[in-house]
Design a protein around this motif. Structure first.
Motif, mmCIF file in Angstrom:
data_model
loop_
_atom_site.group_PDB
_atom_site.id
_atom_site.type_symbol
_atom_site.label_atom_id
_atom_site.label_comp_id
_atom_site.label_asym_id
_atom_site.label_seq_id
_atom_site.Cartn_x
_atom_site.Cartn_y
_atom_site.Cartn_z
ATOM 1 N N ARG A 69 0.255 6.231 -7.253
ATOM 2 C CA ARG A 69 -1.373 7.388 -6.198
ATOM 3 C C ARG A 69 -0.888 8.690 -6.858
ATOM 4 N N GLU A 82 -10.775 6.341 -8.514
ATOM 5 C CA GLU A 82 -11.016 6.578 -7.980
ATOM 6 C C GLU A 82 -11.020 6.232 -6.784
ATOM 7 N N ALA A 83 -12.928 5.868 -7.126
ATOM 8 C CA ALA A 83 -14.043 4.934 -6.295
ATOM 9 C C ALA A 83 -13.501 3.808 -6.214
ATOM 10 N N THR A 100 1.031 -0.965 -0.248
ATOM 11 C CA THR A 100 -0.228 -0.017 0.106
ATOM 12 C C THR A 100 0.997 1.032 0.035
ATOM 13 N N MET A 133 -10.138 2.546 -6.456
ATOM 14 C CA MET A 133 -9.049 2.555 -5.762
ATOM 15 C C MET A 133 -9.316 2.491 -4.037
ATOM 16 N N THR A 134 -10.218 3.531 -3.680
ATOM 17 C CA THR A 134 -10.505 3.584 -2.766
ATOM 18 C C THR A 134 -10.889 2.621 -1.461
ATOM 19 N N ARG A 135 -11.607 2.255 -2.626
ATOM 20 C CA ARG A 135 -12.448 0.822 -2.215
ATOM 21 C C ARG A 135 -11.495 -0.293 -2.295
ATOM 22 N N GLU A 144 -2.085 11.219 -9.673
ATOM 23 C CA GLU A 144 -2.884 12.646 -9.363
ATOM 24 C C GLU A 144 -2.089 13.720 -10.015
ATOM 25 N N HIS A 203 0.335 4.427 -2.355
ATOM 26 C CA HIS A 203 0.207 5.140 -2.475
ATOM 27 C C HIS A 203 1.059 6.139 -3.583
ATOM 28 N N ALA A 245 -8.363 0.253 -1.546
ATOM 29 C CA ALA A 245 -7.595 -0.326 -0.073
ATOM 30 C C ALA A 245 -8.590 -0.311 0.686
ATOM 31 N N ARG A 246 -9.631 0.040 1.227
ATOM 32 C CA ARG A 246 -10.158 0.085 2.653
ATOM 33 C C ARG A 246 -10.320 -1.877 2.646
#
Length: 247
Positions: free
Chosen positions: A123, A185-186, A116, A188-190, A127, A120, A192-193
């Motif tokens: 990511r 992005e959504a 992770t 990617m965030t999911r 960005e 990051h 990671a969670r």
């Protein structure tokens, strides 16, 4: 002893990595080769030590000396761990096969932090691309999602699977830019969670089995020294390392 001789004559393990190993190759994809070589023990008796890694001699080829490779694997380096689990093995001698038999010894819940952290960093680069150009480099975005899927599933199952399998087409759609940045992005965030949730229930041990790996390394070095003898020509050879980058 020249670097290309170390790779050519002392490689114990070699595999294909990159898109071909991931199951994401398309027409024109490169063939990335990675390997592990065992520097003869007498080379370590000199002030000038053998290289920890060598780039080449072929294009898209990179190799690590066994000790450096094991060090990085024990630190849960993503590139190294995936190399150990490549489905496309091109060469493995007896020592290489023993290295492969130790794959589970390198795995631990540390993968969550290292994978992770790398994700990051990638990511942030994506960005920055969006801010500068309005869109990311979608190929890099695809590989970022692949990495997050990999670590999530590794933490859930205790098994590192390199080939993306059924994720191939959704990931290639990202590479082609057929998704929105917000949608990417959504996801990617999911992911990671989900990895964060998996680490607390993971079957992986908290730490790698360093003692088991070190025993293998010591036995391998000793066997190399016994084969060579005290006046082996390698002890008088000159070794110059390859370029830095992945070592």
């Amino acid at each position: 002893m020249r670097p290309e001789t170390l790779v050519g004559d002392h490689t114990i393990y070699a595999c294909v990595m990159g898109s071909r190993a991931f199951g994401l190759a398309t027409e024109g994809s490169d063939t990335d080769r990675r390997g592990v070589f065992l520097a003869p023990t007498p080379l370590f008796w000199r002030f000038e030590k053998p290289p920890t890694h060598i780039e080449g001699p072929a294009e898209e080829q990179f190799s690590w000396e066994l000790e450096r490779f094991c060090e990085l694997a024990l630190r849960a380096n993503p590139n190294i761990l995936e190399c150990l689990h490549s489905p496309l093995v091109e060469h493995a001698d007896a020592t290489g096969r023993e290295l492969l038999s130790l794959r589970e010894a390198f795995l631990s819940r540390k993968v969550h932090e290292t994978f992770t952290r790398y994700a990051h960093g990638q990511r942030r680069k994506l960005e920055a691309d969006v801010r500068a150009h309005g869109a990311p480099r979608w190929k890099h975005a695809m590989h970022l999602l692949r990495l997050l899927i990999s670590v999530r599933d590794l933490l859930r199952t205790g098994t590192l699977t390199v080939d993306v399998g059924e994720e191939r087409e959704p990931l290639l759609a990202v590479k082609r830019g057929e998704v929105s940045w917000s949608g990417f992005e959504a996801r990617m965030t999911r992911l990671a969670r989900e990895a964060e949730q998996a680490v607390h229930r993971s079957p992986l041990p908290a730490e790698p089995d360093r003692r088991r790996v070190e025993d293998f390394l010591v036995r391998t070095r000793r066997a190399s020294a016994l084969r060579a003898g005290p006046y082996d020509e390698a002890a008088r050879g000159v070794v110059r390392g390859g370029s830095a980058g992945q070592g």
